[in-house]
Design a protein around this motif. Structure first.
Motif, short mmCIF file in Angstrom:
data_model
loop_
_atom_site.label_atom_id
_atom_site.label_comp_id
_atom_site.label_asym_id
_atom_site.label_seq_id
_atom_site.Cartn_x
_atom_site.Cartn_y
_atom_site.Cartn_z
N GLN A 280 0.82 -1.21 0.00
CA GLN A 280 0.00 0.00 0.00
C GLN A 280 0.85 1.26 0.00
OE1 GLN A 280 -2.53 -0.57 3.43
NE2 GLN A 280 -4.07 -1.72 2.27
N GLN A 281 1.98 1.23 0.71
CA GLN A 281 2.86 2.39 0.75
C GLN A 281 3.44 2.71 -0.62
OE1 GLN A 281 5.69 1.24 3.78
NE2 GLN A 281 4.51 2.21 5.42
N ARG A 282 3.44 1.74 -1.50
CA ARG A 282 4.00 1.92 -2.85
C ARG A 282 2.92 2.06 -3.91
NH1 ARG A 282 6.99 -0.05 0.66
NH2 ARG A 282 9.27 0.21 0.67
N GLY A 283 1.70 2.30 -3.46
CA GLY A 283 0.62 2.58 -4.40
C GLY A 283 -0.08 1.37 -4.97
N GLY A 284 0.07 0.23 -4.35
CA GLY A 284 -0.58 -0.98 -4.83
C GLY A 284 0.36 -1.90 -5.58
N ALA A 285 -0.13 -3.08 -5.90
CA ALA A 285 0.70 -4.12 -6.50
C ALA A 285 1.29 -3.72 -7.85
CB ALA A 285 -0.11 -5.41 -6.65
N ARG A 286 0.48 -3.12 -8.71
CA ARG A 286 0.98 -2.77 -10.04
C ARG A 286 2.02 -1.66 -9.98
NH1 ARG A 286 -0.41 -4.62 -14.64
NH2 ARG A 286 -2.21 -5.68 -13.70
N ALA A 287 1.76 -0.66 -9.17
CA ALA A 287 2.72 0.44 -9.05
C ALA A 287 4.03 -0.04 -8.40
CB ALA A 287 2.12 1.58 -8.22
N ALA A 288 3.91 -0.95 -7.44
CA ALA A 288 5.09 -1.44 -6.73
C ALA A 288 6.02 -2.25 -7.62
CB ALA A 288 4.67 -2.27 -5.52
N THR A 289 5.46 -2.89 -8.65
CA THR A 289 6.28 -3.74 -9.52
C THR A 289 6.56 -3.11 -10.87
OG1 THR A 289 4.24 -4.87 -10.23
CG2 THR A 289 5.51 -5.90 -8.45
N GLU A 290 6.06 -1.90 -11.09
CA GLU A 290 6.32 -1.23 -12.37
C GLU A 290 7.81 -0.96 -12.53
OE1 GLU A 290 4.91 2.76 -14.86
OE2 GLU A 290 4.15 2.37 -12.84
N GLY A 291 8.34 -1.34 -13.68
CA GLY A 291 9.76 -1.13 -13.94
C GLY A 291 10.67 -2.15 -13.29
N THR A 292 10.09 -3.17 -12.65
CA THR A 292 10.90 -4.21 -12.02
C THR A 292 10.90 -5.46 -12.88
OG1 THR A 292 9.13 -5.30 -10.76
CG2 THR A 292 10.09 -3.30 -9.81
N ILE A 293 11.53 -6.51 -12.37
CA ILE A 293 11.58 -7.77 -13.13
C ILE A 293 10.48 -8.72 -12.69
CG2 ILE A 293 14.05 -7.59 -13.56
CD1 ILE A 293 14.51 -9.54 -11.25
#
Length: 315
Positions: A108-121
């Protein structure tokens, strides 16, 4: 008579086949992306993660195809999966736990699952698994940052080949290390004995160096802080390592806004100690295990340096 003779031969053949297939108490290398101690990470796990991320991001697949970097992405995924397993081992040994509520809060601190993994592997579907590992690393770092210190003897090198040669000599024992240091000092090479460092005195440095994540007697060789321009290598033999067993919370230095990031990075570094103790073996399909940066390198010549445990120096 033939059946009596054939039976032992059959047993021998079955035993040989079993050994080749990796039967017994040891984890099998067949179908494994990596072995972490006595635990195997299946190739299928890495492949599924790879297909998930490129399947969700078609542009990434096209980019990887054009640049010929599919192997690089696979190595990154394999390496992180190994670090996840190491974090589990370290947490189990040190009685660290992460609650589902802590994972939810991280996401939640990172804006949700999609936002947290955006730009990651990784994909959004894997966010909780990734979050659990990163929170474990943060807790590991928080536990030990305030109380970990090392004493080491050191010298310098100006090339990878020289660093490897000096590291192997220092790994032969304290006497050889002392002779090398004295020789280098007499020739004007930066070298010394009994250098002491505490992680708490410089958390950002502690998060960047493998010095705090090695058992006593281990020799480490890696490019120094000015690696980009000076080309200097540090070759160090850990002579003493101390760390507390408390929760680390009351004595952890004030880290400001970067506190969580620094403690997580330090915890990730400490996984190098876990890897050294349990052993990590990477499948050749993903390159070789880089024991200092805890990642996968294309080949031995492209690892970040050298780690020579004391047990190897005695061989």
């Amino acid at each position: 008579m033939r059946s009596v003779i054939a039976r032992p031969r059959l047993i021998i053949a079955l035993l040989a086949a079993c050994l080749l297939a990796g039967c017994g108490s040891q984890p099998s290398r067949i179908g494994s992306a990596a072995l972490v101690g006595d635990q195997a990470i299946p190739v299928s796990t890495v492949q599924q993660r790879f297909e998930a991320v490129v399947g969700e991001r078609p542009q990434l697949r096209e980019q990887l195809d054009e640049q010929g970097r599919k192997d690089e992405l696979a190595r990154q995924i394999a390496a992180f999966t190994v670090r996840q397993k190491l974090a589990e081992v370290a947490a189990r040994r040190q009685n660290l736990r992460v609650s589902e509520q802590e994972i939810t809060q991280w996401v939640q601190q990172r804006g949700g699952a999609r936002a947290a993994t955006e730009g990651t592997i990784f994909t959004a579907d894997e966010v909780r698994s990734v979050a659990r590992s990163l929170v474990l690393m943060r807790k590991l770092g928080s536990k030990h940052l305030a109380s970990t210190s090392v004493v080491f003897d050191y010298t310098s090198a100006t090339s990878r080949a020289e660093a490897e040669r000096k590291a192997n000599r220092m790994a032969r024992g304290q006497e050889q290390a002392a002779e090398l240091i004295q020789q280098d000092k007499s020739e004007g090479v930066p070298a010394g004995s009994g250098r002491e460092l505490s992680a708490a005195s410089s958390p950002s440095f502690a998060a960047q160096t493998p010095l705090f994540a090695a058992d006593e007697g281990t020799v480490l060789a890696f490019p120094g802080p000015g690696r980009q321009s000076a080309g200097q290598w540090l070759v160090a033999r850990i002579t003493e390592r101390t760390t507390g067993n408390g929760d680390g919370q009351s004595n952890t230095p004030s880290l400001g806004r970067q506190g969580a990031q620094l403690t997580q990075a330090f915890g990730a570094r400490l996984l190098g100690l876990t890897a050294q103790r349990v052993g990590v073996e990477l499948s050749p399909r993903y390159g070789v295990w880089d024991s200092l940066e805890l990642t996968a390198a294309p080949d031995e010549g492209q690892t970040s340096g050298f780690r020579i445990p004391e047990r190897e120096s005695r061989a």
